[in-house]
Design a protein around this motif. Structure first.
Motif, PDB file in Angstrom:
ATOM      1  N   PRO A  37       2.452  -7.638  11.033  1.00 21.97           N
ATOM      2  CA  PRO A  37       1.059  -7.474  10.550  1.00 21.97           C
ATOM      3  C   PRO A  37       0.609  -6.020  10.640  1.00 21.97           C
ATOM      4  O   PRO A  37       0.964  -5.293  11.580  1.00 21.97           O
ATOM      5  N   LEU A  38      -0.180  -5.588   9.661  1.00 20.64           N
ATOM      6  CA  LEU A  38      -0.812  -4.278   9.741  1.00 20.64           C
ATOM      7  C   LEU A  38      -2.046  -4.391  10.631  1.00 20.64           C
ATOM      8  O   LEU A  38      -2.810  -5.357  10.520  1.00 20.64           O
ATOM      9  N   ILE A  39      -2.234  -3.401  11.502  1.00 20.09           N
ATOM     10  CA  ILE A  39      -3.417  -3.381  12.357  1.00 20.09           C
ATOM     11  C   ILE A  39      -4.247  -2.145  11.997  1.00 20.09           C
ATOM     12  O   ILE A  39      -3.730  -1.023  11.969  1.00 20.09           O
ATOM     13  N   MET A  40      -5.493  -2.371  11.651  1.00 22.69           N
ATOM     14  CA  MET A  40      -6.380  -1.295  11.232  1.00 22.69           C
ATOM     15  C   MET A  40      -7.675  -1.363  12.033  1.00 22.69           C
ATOM     16  O   MET A  40      -8.136  -2.451  12.383  1.00 22.69           O
ATOM     17  N   PHE A  41      -8.264  -0.197  12.301  1.00 27.15           N
ATOM     18  CA  PHE A  41      -9.532  -0.152  13.031  1.00 27.15           C
ATOM     19  C   PHE A  41     -10.681  -0.139  12.029  1.00 27.15           C
ATOM     20  O   PHE A  41     -10.658   0.638  11.076  1.00 27.15           O
ATOM     21  N   GLN A  42     -11.686  -0.984  12.273  1.00 27.18           N
ATOM     22  CA  GLN A  42     -12.911  -0.886  11.477  1.00 27.18           C
ATOM     23  C   GLN A  42     -13.854   0.070  12.190  1.00 27.18           C
ATOM     24  O   GLN A  42     -14.285  -0.194  13.309  1.00 27.18           O
ATOM     25  N   LEU A  43     -14.143   1.196  11.550  1.00 26.54           N
ATOM     26  CA  LEU A  43     -14.939   2.257  12.165  1.00 26.54           C
ATOM     27  C   LEU A  43     -16.374   2.200  11.657  1.00 26.54           C
ATOM     28  O   LEU A  43     -16.613   2.048  10.458  1.00 26.54           O
ATOM     29  N   THR A  44     -17.327   2.364  12.580  1.00 24.98           N
ATOM     30  CA  THR A  44     -18.729   2.162  12.212  1.00 24.98           C
ATOM     31  C   THR A  44     -19.651   3.149  12.891  1.00 24.98           C
ATOM     32  O   THR A  44     -19.340   3.685  13.959  1.00 24.98           O
ATOM     33  N   HIS A  45     -20.781   3.393  12.248  1.00 27.67           N
ATOM     34  CA  HIS A  45     -21.955   4.013  12.872  1.00 27.67           C
ATOM     35  C   HIS A  45     -23.081   3.009  12.667  1.00 27.67           C
ATOM     36  O   HIS A  45     -23.399   2.652  11.537  1.00 27.67           O
ATOM     37  N   ASP A  68      -6.229  14.530   5.096  1.00 27.61           N
ATOM     38  CA  ASP A  68      -5.668  14.951   6.383  1.00 27.61           C
ATOM     39  C   ASP A  68      -4.741  13.922   7.007  1.00 27.61           C
ATOM     40  O   ASP A  68      -3.876  14.288   7.813  1.00 27.61           O
ATOM     41  N   PHE A  69      -4.926  12.670   6.681  1.00 31.14           N
ATOM     42  CA  PHE A  69      -4.131  11.603   7.315  1.00 31.14           C
ATOM     43  C   PHE A  69      -3.649  10.638   6.239  1.00 31.14           C
ATOM     44  O   PHE A  69      -3.962   9.443   6.244  1.00 31.14           O
ATOM     45  N   GLY A  70      -2.889  11.170   5.308  1.00 32.16           N
ATOM     46  CA  GLY A  70      -2.452  10.398   4.155  1.00 32.16           C
ATOM     47  C   GLY A  70      -1.608   9.197   4.491  1.00 32.16           C
ATOM     48  O   GLY A  70      -1.465   8.276   3.672  1.00 32.16           O
ATOM     49  N   GLU A  71      -1.046   9.177   5.702  1.00 30.94           N
ATOM     50  CA  GLU A  71      -0.212   8.039   6.084  1.00 30.94           C
ATOM     51  C   GLU A  71      -1.042   6.814   6.435  1.00 30.94           C
ATOM     52  O   GLU A  71      -0.508   5.697   6.540  1.00 30.94           O
ATOM     53  N   LEU A  72      -2.358   6.993   6.640  1.00 33.98           N
ATOM     54  CA  LEU A  72      -3.224   5.860   6.957  1.00 33.98           C
ATOM     55  C   LEU A  72      -3.684   5.151   5.679  1.00 33.98           C
ATOM     56  O   LEU A  72      -4.000   5.805   4.676  1.00 33.98           O
ATOM     57  N   VAL A  73      -3.707   3.838   5.726  1.00 37.28           N
ATOM     58  CA  VAL A  73      -4.334   3.052   4.658  1.00 37.28           C
ATOM     59  C   VAL A  73      -5.848   3.110   4.900  1.00 37.28           C
ATOM     60  O   VAL A  73      -6.305   2.791   5.999  1.00 37.28           O
ATOM     61  N   VAL A  74      -6.600   3.533   3.898  1.00 37.32           N
ATOM     62  CA  VAL A  74      -8.034   3.761   4.093  1.00 37.32           C
ATOM     63  C   VAL A  74      -8.834   2.980   3.047  1.00 37.32           C
ATOM     64  O   VAL A  74      -8.541   3.056   1.849  1.00 37.32           O
ATOM     65  N   PHE A 116       0.862  -1.176   0.000  1.00 36.78           N
ATOM     66  CA  PHE A 116       0.000   0.000   0.000  1.00 36.78           C
ATOM     67  C   PHE A 116       0.905   1.234   0.000  1.00 36.78           C
ATOM     68  O   PHE A 116       2.105   1.123   0.273  1.00 36.78           O
ATOM     69  N   PRO A 117       0.367   2.413  -0.259  1.00 38.15           N
ATOM     70  CA  PRO A 117       1.199   3.618  -0.133  1.00 38.15           C
ATOM     71  C   PRO A 117       1.744   3.763   1.289  1.00 38.15           C
ATOM     72  O   PRO A 117       0.999   3.965   2.240  1.00 38.15           O
ATOM     73  N   GLY A 118       3.032   3.593   1.448  1.00 36.88           N
ATOM     74  CA  GLY A 118       3.673   3.768   2.744  1.00 36.88           C
ATOM     75  C   GLY A 118       3.581   2.594   3.696  1.00 36.88           C
ATOM     76  O   GLY A 118       4.153   2.657   4.802  1.00 36.88           O
ATOM     77  N   LYS A 119       2.881   1.530   3.343  1.00 38.40           N
ATOM     78  CA  LYS A 119       2.725   0.369   4.223  1.00 38.40           C
ATOM     79  C   LYS A 119       2.846  -0.909   3.402  1.00 38.40           C
ATOM     80  O   LYS A 119       2.518  -0.919   2.205  1.00 38.40           O
ATOM     81  N   VAL A 120       3.283  -1.970   4.069  1.00 32.90           N
ATOM     82  CA  VAL A 120       3.417  -3.263   3.396  1.00 32.90           C
ATOM     83  C   VAL A 120       2.705  -4.337   4.215  1.00 32.90           C
ATOM     84  O   VAL A 120       2.956  -4.481   5.415  1.00 32.90           O
ATOM     85  N   TRP A 174      -0.842 -12.756  10.605  1.00 28.49           N
ATOM     86  CA  TRP A 174      -1.762 -12.327   9.553  1.00 28.49           C
ATOM     87  C   TRP A 174      -1.132 -11.168   8.773  1.00 28.49           C
ATOM     88  O   TRP A 174      -0.337 -10.404   9.307  1.00 28.49           O
ATOM     89  N   GLY A 175      -1.546 -10.993   7.515  1.00 27.05           N
ATOM     90  CA  GLY A 175      -1.069  -9.831   6.768  1.00 27.05           C
ATOM     91  C   GLY A 175      -1.708  -8.553   7.273  1.00 27.05           C
ATOM     92  O   GLY A 175      -1.047  -7.519   7.436  1.00 27.05           O
ATOM     93  N   ILE A 176      -3.021  -8.599   7.511  1.00 21.36           N
ATOM     94  CA  ILE A 176      -3.780  -7.467   8.045  1.00 21.36           C
ATOM     95  C   ILE A 176      -4.715  -7.991   9.121  1.00 21.36           C
ATOM     96  O   ILE A 176      -5.354  -9.039   8.948  1.00 21.36           O
ATOM     97  N   VAL A 177      -4.817  -7.248  10.219  1.00 19.91           N
ATOM     98  CA  VAL A 177      -5.799  -7.551  11.260  1.00 19.91           C
ATOM     99  C   VAL A 177      -6.697  -6.332  11.432  1.00 19.91           C
ATOM    100  O   VAL A 177      -6.214  -5.225  11.688  1.00 19.91           O
ATOM    101  N   PHE A 178      -8.003  -6.548  11.250  1.00 22.05           N
ATOM    102  CA  PHE A 178      -8.974  -5.484  11.485  1.00 22.05           C
ATOM    103  C   PHE A 178      -9.503  -5.614  12.911  1.00 22.05           C
ATOM    104  O   PHE A 178      -9.979  -6.685  13.312  1.00 22.05           O
ATOM    105  N   VAL A 179      -9.428  -4.517  13.647  1.00 23.59           N
ATOM    106  CA  VAL A 179      -9.970  -4.507  15.000  1.00 23.59           C
ATOM    107  C   VAL A 179     -11.479  -4.342  14.918  1.00 23.59           C
ATOM    108  O   VAL A 179     -11.986  -3.398  14.304  1.00 23.59           O
ATOM    109  N   GLU A 180     -12.149  -5.253  15.550  1.00 26.98           N
ATOM    110  CA  GLU A 180     -13.599  -5.407  15.439  1.00 26.98           C
ATOM    111  C   GLU A 180     -14.337  -4.074  15.389  1.00 26.98           C
ATOM    112  O   GLU A 180     -13.852  -3.087  15.902  1.00 26.98           O
ATOM    113  N   ALA A 181     -15.510  -4.078  14.832  1.00 28.31           N
ATOM    114  CA  ALA A 181     -16.262  -2.858  14.612  1.00 28.31           C
ATOM    115  C   ALA A 181     -16.159  -1.925  15.811  1.00 28.31           C
ATOM    116  O   ALA A 181     -16.580  -2.256  16.920  1.00 28.31           O
TER     117      ALA A 181
END
Length: 383
Positions: free
Chosen positions: A103-111, A208-214, A17-21, A58-65
């Motif tokens: 592993p990349l750790i990403m938050f899954q954000l929800t409403h 605003d936060f280009g360093e984040l994978v979105v 990804f841009p800036g992340k692997v 894992w390659g990517i781990v999404f933190v639960e909703a």
């Protein structure tokens, strides 16, 4: 290298990804365990779960909703990302990366929208027969967008590598995407209008936060009349052209990945989570990911429901990645059954605690109970 390992070798290639692997193509999808501390904070049980996943490579781990607001909650013990809980999320990321920084750790954000529980406020995207749930106003939409921007800022401060914006499974942002959404204030109607809220969030976060994978998780076909994956508000037959139009606006806004799912768990659970007696529905998930990959070849695609492949899941993932049908293979129930799945798949496949598609974890979530793998809980206590 033995023949079994050769067959799954495409899984173990890196993705940039841009800036992340991502070091491999296996994704731990977000699985809610409904075990947050008071106020939606991160407690020891949450940290322990993600430390186990970190050990699994894992390659990517999404933190639960993770909810962007305390006001609309689908789970009584769901996580909430706010200033008050930020130190807990920092501790979660630090603990995860302290064990294994690959592993990349990403938050899954929800409403949660109208999927909120009866103990919480509810809101919907468009007018329908359910008069008990109010429609989001234009001012309310602005507050929701600002809430996602604030959550992105907090995600960065917590040290997350990225965020998965939840627009699937009937949650609020997914409702906006449906042909049923005929709002006349610019947030409904044609594909561009229905994608406007989600694409504006993606665009703003990337600016605003280009360093984040979105990226975003969407249900390509929901299985309801006028739902995502149909051609119009009166249609129920699957027709994916409309969703391709919707996604084109989100990709244009700068999304780094599309996390492809299907169905609405409380309404069409068999589409979302193929069970043992309908495991062939997994092939529909393969097709949905392939459709998105063909439409947007420069964007990472994460396929779903690979747990339903059971003992064949690794080979199926490798085949789809090698053929270019998807970039990643996502596992939900399997990451509850065995958080060390990727590591064992590579080194000791006979030792994998396989998800048996019993639905026990889903049943616990539906009852608002603490969620765990019913079959392997005792074994996991020894991890």
């Amino acid at each position: 290298m033995n023949n079994a390992r050769e067959r799954i070798e495409p899984i173990y290639s890196a993705y940039r990804f841009p800036g992340k692997v991502a070091e491999n193509r296996l994704v731990a999808q977000a699985m809610e365990i409904n075990s947050a501390a008071d106020g939606g904070g991160v407690g020891a049980e949450i940290v322990d779960r993600y430390v186990r996943l970190s050990r699994g490579d894992w390659g990517i781990v999404f933190v639960e909703a993770v909810s962007i607001t305390e006001g609309y909650l689908a789970r009584r013990k769901g996580l909430v990302l706010n200033e008050k809980n930020l130190d807990g999320f920092k501790r979660l990321v630090d603990s995860f990366k302290g064990v294994n920084d690959k592993p990349l750790i990403m938050f899954q954000l929800t409403h949660s929208g109208r999927q909120s529980g009866d103990f919480s406020k509810r809101i919907k995207a468009y007018e329908d027969d359910d008069e008990a749930v109010p429609v989001a106003t234009a001012e309310g939409i602005d507050r929701i967008r600002d809430g996602f921007f604030k959550a992105a800022e907090l995600s960065r401060r917590a040290g997350a590598d990225g965020m998965d914006i939840k627009a699937c499974h009937g949650y609020l942002l997914g409702e906006f995407l449906r042909p049923l959404n005929r709002r006349e204030d610019g947030y409904g109607g044609d594909a561009g209008g229905r994608a406007k809220l989600l694409s504006s969030i993606v665009r703003g976060v990337k600016a605003d936060f280009g360093e984040l994978v979105v990226g975003t998780r969407v249900s390509l076909y929901e299985g309801i009349r006028g739902g995502c994956g149909t051609a119009g508000p009166d249609e129920i037959i699957e027709e994916l052209g409309d969703m391709a139009d919707v996604l084109s606006h989100i990709v244009k806004a700068g999304a780094d990945f599309i996390n492809v799912s299907a169905g609405i768990p409380p309404v069409t659970p068999g589409i979302t989570r193929p069970e043992a007696n309908s495991a062939f529905n997994l092939y529909h998930h393969f097709r949905y990911a392939k459709v998105v990959k063909e439409a947007f070849p420069d964007v990472a695609v994460i396929g779903s429901a690979y747990s339903s492949g059971m003992e064949k899941s690794g080979e199926l993932a490798a085949e789809n990645i090698e053929k270019g049908y998807t970039d990643f293979a996502g596992f939900g129930r399997q990451n509850l059954a065995d958080p060390l799945y990727p590591d064992k798949l590579a080194l000791a496949p006979d030792a994998i605690d396989r998800c048996v598609l019993c639905g026990g974890c889903s049943g616990l979530l539906k009852k608002q109970k603490r969620v765990y793998c019913v079959k392997y809980r005792r074994g996991r206590e020894e991890d």
